[in-house]
Scaffold this active site. Structure first.
Site, mmCIF file in Angstrom:
data_model
loop_
_atom_site.group_PDB
_atom_site.id
_atom_site.type_symbol
_atom_site.label_atom_id
_atom_site.label_comp_id
_atom_site.label_asym_id
_atom_site.label_seq_id
_atom_site.Cartn_x
_atom_site.Cartn_y
_atom_site.Cartn_z
ATOM 1 N N THR A 318 47.161 51.217 65.177
ATOM 2 C CA THR A 318 47.159 52.593 64.683
ATOM 3 C C THR A 318 46.195 52.663 63.509
ATOM 4 O OG1 THR A 318 48.491 54.394 63.750
ATOM 5 C CG2 THR A 318 49.221 52.148 63.263
ATOM 6 N N HIS A 374 61.186 40.567 64.423
ATOM 7 C CA HIS A 374 61.637 39.251 63.986
ATOM 8 C C HIS A 374 62.455 38.523 65.060
ATOM 9 C CE1 HIS A 374 62.120 36.073 61.242
ATOM 10 N NE2 HIS A 374 62.233 36.756 60.121
#
Length: 408
Positions: A318, A374
């Site tokens: 982005t 994660h």
């Protein structure tokens, strides 16, 4: 119904360009479909005559659902047309619907789409109370949502300062893309353990290449050479050595993708955000990436993306730097496991370590911020990936890369 994004399960038919009995040519626009990922024209898959429309405008259908029938012979279409005309309202009634009277308001707003009917039922509304702003006065999804928003406001006597009255404000209903994007991002934020890491990158070598090649590039290609294709090239190389970031999370496993299909977020202003995909980005040169990104962004803003343009994304970038941002913490789009934000590149005074000692210099510096899942990887793995991207950008001979472009 085409698959317009790997996480998209359904789409809404917003417009048919043909009616039953019309001739259809392969690849010409047949209908528009809208999802949380894209609003686009869908071309006809074959030539012939449109003999049936099974899903009307405004109706939502699951991916893979049958929307229409194209007959290869005019005779078949002529045989089907009378029955189709007599049962024109049947496709809309096939899906289970809530109890409101589909006749709705009088006159032009009389017919309600299944989507609108469900919204009216969910909120316990009377269709006669709604004012339609759609074609021929039809009640749209946005009309229902605006009415619900107005109804949710407390009576004027019960409002407490500093809440403004509706006379001092404007209700801005979310369009379909914005609403579904909001739902997808909220689910992603709640479900995925996001971790942000940021590196500072010296873009001086990229600047040298852009200064040398920028003017002839723009004269030849018709658009400016930005930082983005250089960053994208470095990202594709680093993903090759860090495949667990070019992956999809599957609960108890990772799907490691062999292809690097790079999603590039494109801002559409208040209409939302689209992420068209550069397929097999790792096989492209910086110049080829620049062309591919420019083409996809232009077609996204013009509403000309094809279904294949928004599928199979494995990693997303982005680009917020054009607006001067320092650091952006982007939200991952599951099942992808990472997303990179490219922020503004500015001239800064930096300390340069040399064999002769430290010196001070002015360099073009910007931040690259990656959010990772994660559950998929740990911090050291993600940091090593970012470090490789940084090292590539800072050390590559970009002028040579551009000089070697076959179309340069």
């Amino acid at each position: 119904m085409p698959q317009l994004g790997e996480t998209v399960a359904e789409g809404t038919v917003t417009r048919w360009y043909k009616k039953v009995g019309d001739a259809v040519r392969a690849d010409e626009a047949l209908f528009d479909v809208e999802t949380d990922k894209v609003s686009t024209e869908i071309p006809a898959p074959a030539s012939g005559v449109l003999s049936e429309i099974l899903v009307v405008e405004g109706a939502t259908a699951k991916v893979g659902a049958r929307l229409a029938v194209i007959s290869e012979s005019a005779q078949a279409a002529q045989a089907a047309a009378p029955a189709q005309a007599a049962a024109a309202a049947i496709p809309a009634e096939r899906a289970p619907e809530a109890p409101p009277d589909r006749r709705g308001t009088a006159g032009a707003a009389g017919r309600l789409s299944p989507v609108v009917s469900r919204l009216i039922a969910e909120h316990g509304l009377n269709p006669s109370e709604l004012r339609g702003t759609g074609r021929d006065g039809r009640i749209t999804r946005e009309d229902v949502l605006a009415h619900v928003a107005r109804r949710a406001q407390p009576p004027a006597a019960s409002r407490q300062p500093p809440v403004a009255s509706l006379a001092d404000a404007e209700v801005a209903p979310l369009n379909s893309v914005r609403k579904r994007t909001a739902e997808h991002m909220a689910k992603a934020w709640a479900a995925v353990p996001h971790v942000l890491q940021v590196v500072e990158v010296d873009f001086s070598k990229v600047d040298e290449a852009r200064r040398a090649a920028g003017a002839p590039w723009k004269a030849r290609e018709g658009f400016s050479l930005t930082y983005l294709p250089f960053i994208a090239w470095a990202v594709t190389r680093a993903l090759g050595s860090h495949p667990r970031l070019n992956a999809s999370f599957g609960g108890d496993h990772l799907v490691l993708h062999r292809r690097v299909n790079l999603g590039i977020a494109v801002d559409l202003g208040l209409d939302g955000l689209l992420v068209p995909v550069v397929k097999d980005a790792a096989a492209k040169s910086p110049a080829e990436l620049a062309r591919a990104i420019h083409d996809l962004a232009g077609r996204a803003r013009a509403g000309k993306l094809k279904p294949d343009d928004v599928t199979e994304c494995t990693y997303t970038i982005t680009n917020n730097g054009a607006y001067g941002t320092l650091i952006t913490a982007p939200i991952i789009s599951p099942p992808q496991v990472a997303i990179l934000s490219t922020d503004a590149v500015r001239k800064r005074v930096v300390v340069i370590a040399t064999d002769q000692g430290d010196t001070i210099a002015v360099r073009a510096v910007g931040m690259l911020a990656q959010t990772f899942d994660h559950r998929a990887v740990d911090g050291a793995y993600a940091a090593a990936f970012l470090n490789e991207v940084k090292t590539t950008i800072e050390s590559r001979d970009w002028a040579q890369e551009l000089a070697g472009d076959s179309e340069g």
